[in-house]
Scaffold this motif. Sequence first.
Motif, PDB file in Angstrom:
ATOM      1  N   CYS A  90      20.924 -26.364  97.505  1.00  0.00           N
ATOM      2  CA  CYS A  90      20.229 -25.535  97.159  1.00  0.00           C
ATOM      3  C   CYS A  90      20.449 -24.076  97.660  1.00  0.00           C
ATOM      4  N   HIS A  91      21.005 -24.008  98.955  1.00  0.00           N
ATOM      5  CA  HIS A  91      21.364 -22.737  99.624  1.00  0.00           C
ATOM      6  C   HIS A  91      22.790 -22.437  99.370  1.00  0.00           C
ATOM      7  N   GLY A  92      23.666 -23.089  98.903  1.00  0.00           N
ATOM      8  CA  GLY A  92      24.917 -23.070  98.712  1.00  0.00           C
ATOM      9  C   GLY A  92      25.919 -23.409  99.532  1.00  0.00           C
ATOM     10  N   PRO A  93      27.110 -23.934  99.187  1.00  0.00           N
ATOM     11  CA  PRO A  93      28.266 -24.264 100.206  1.00  0.00           C
ATOM     12  C   PRO A  93      28.454 -23.118 100.947  1.00  0.00           C
ATOM     13  N   ASN A  94      28.555 -23.694 102.271  1.00  0.00           N
ATOM     14  CA  ASN A  94      28.819 -22.761 103.536  1.00  0.00           C
ATOM     15  C   ASN A  94      27.912 -21.433 103.397  1.00  0.00           C
ATOM     16  N   MET A  95      26.495 -21.825 103.114  1.00  0.00           N
ATOM     17  CA  MET A  95      25.469 -20.648 103.109  1.00  0.00           C
ATOM     18  C   MET A  95      25.921 -19.706 102.145  1.00  0.00           C
ATOM     19  N   ILE A 117      26.769 -26.149 116.618  1.00  0.00           N
ATOM     20  CA  ILE A 117      26.996 -25.451 115.432  1.00  0.00           C
ATOM     21  C   ILE A 117      27.942 -26.167 114.429  1.00  0.00           C
ATOM     22  N   ASP A 118      28.815 -26.794 114.996  1.00  0.00           N
ATOM     23  CA  ASP A 118      29.531 -27.940 114.118  1.00  0.00           C
ATOM     24  C   ASP A 118      28.760 -28.857 113.412  1.00  0.00           C
ATOM     25  N   GLN A 119      27.816 -29.408 114.305  1.00  0.00           N
ATOM     26  CA  GLN A 119      26.927 -30.632 113.748  1.00  0.00           C
ATOM     27  C   GLN A 119      25.922 -29.882 112.832  1.00  0.00           C
ATOM     28  N   GLY A 120      25.547 -29.155 113.121  1.00  0.00           N
ATOM     29  CA  GLY A 120      24.637 -28.081 112.050  1.00  0.00           C
ATOM     30  C   GLY A 120      25.232 -28.030 110.838  1.00  0.00           C
ATOM     31  N   LYS A 121      26.516 -27.480 111.009  1.00  0.00           N
ATOM     32  CA  LYS A 121      27.314 -27.483 109.672  1.00  0.00           C
ATOM     33  C   LYS A 121      27.340 -28.643 108.622  1.00  0.00           C
ATOM     34  N   VAL A 122      27.591 -29.766 109.521  1.00  0.00           N
ATOM     35  CA  VAL A 122      27.393 -30.983 108.880  1.00  0.00           C
ATOM     36  C   VAL A 122      26.358 -31.422 108.129  1.00  0.00           C
ATOM     37  N   THR A 123      25.068 -31.240 108.863  1.00  0.00           N
ATOM     38  CA  THR A 123      23.797 -31.508 108.375  1.00  0.00           C
ATOM     39  C   THR A 123      23.535 -30.545 107.400  1.00  0.00           C
ATOM     40  N   TYR A 124      24.064 -29.228 107.529  1.00  0.00           N
ATOM     41  CA  TYR A 124      23.647 -28.428 106.312  1.00  0.00           C
ATOM     42  C   TYR A 124      24.381 -28.762 104.924  1.00  0.00           C
ATOM     43  N   ALA A 125      25.589 -29.322 105.318  1.00  0.00           N
ATOM     44  CA  ALA A 125      26.418 -29.541 103.895  1.00  0.00           C
ATOM     45  C   ALA A 125      25.874 -30.766 103.380  1.00  0.00           C
ATOM     46  N   GLN A 126      25.249 -31.720 104.025  1.00  0.00           N
ATOM     47  CA  GLN A 126      24.791 -32.864 103.608  1.00  0.00           C
ATOM     48  C   GLN A 126      23.124 -32.624 102.990  1.00  0.00           C
TER      49      GLN A 126
END
Length: 117
Positions: free
Chosen positions: A55-60, A41-50
Motif C-alpha cells: 500500500c505504501h510503496g516499495p522503500n516508502m 531499522i533493518d528489521q523494520g525494513k524487512v517487516t515493512y517490505a512484507q
Amino acid sequence: MIRKLSIWTAAHFAAVAVMAIAQTTTPSAAQQPGAGDPAQIDQGKVTYAQKCSHCHGPNMVNSGTITPDLRTVPDDKARFITTVKLGKSGKMPPWGDLLSDDQIADLWAYVSSRRNP
C-alpha cells in the motif's frame, strides 16, 4: 624562551590527545539516542517490505495520493503506533492483532530513519 615553548608544545599535544580520545569515544550519529538502532531499522525494513509496501510503496516511495507518503509523517511515535495498531478511519486496516509490539517498534525505527523533515 625554550622552556615556554616546551610548556606550550606539551599543552598543545595534550589538547590534541584529549580531542582524539573524545572523538573515538563519542557515539556516531547512528548510535546516538533518537537516531535509531541500525539492526532495528533493518528489521523494520524487512517487516515493512512484507506487510506495508503493497500500500505504501516499495522503500516508502509513493505519490501520496492514495496512501500517505510515510517519509512525510509527523515525528510522533505514539500517533504512529496507535495508527498501526488501530487503523485509521477505514482507510488503513488495524494491524495490532497481526504485528507484535516489537515489529511495530521496528517499523517506527525504519520509518523515522527515512523521514524527510
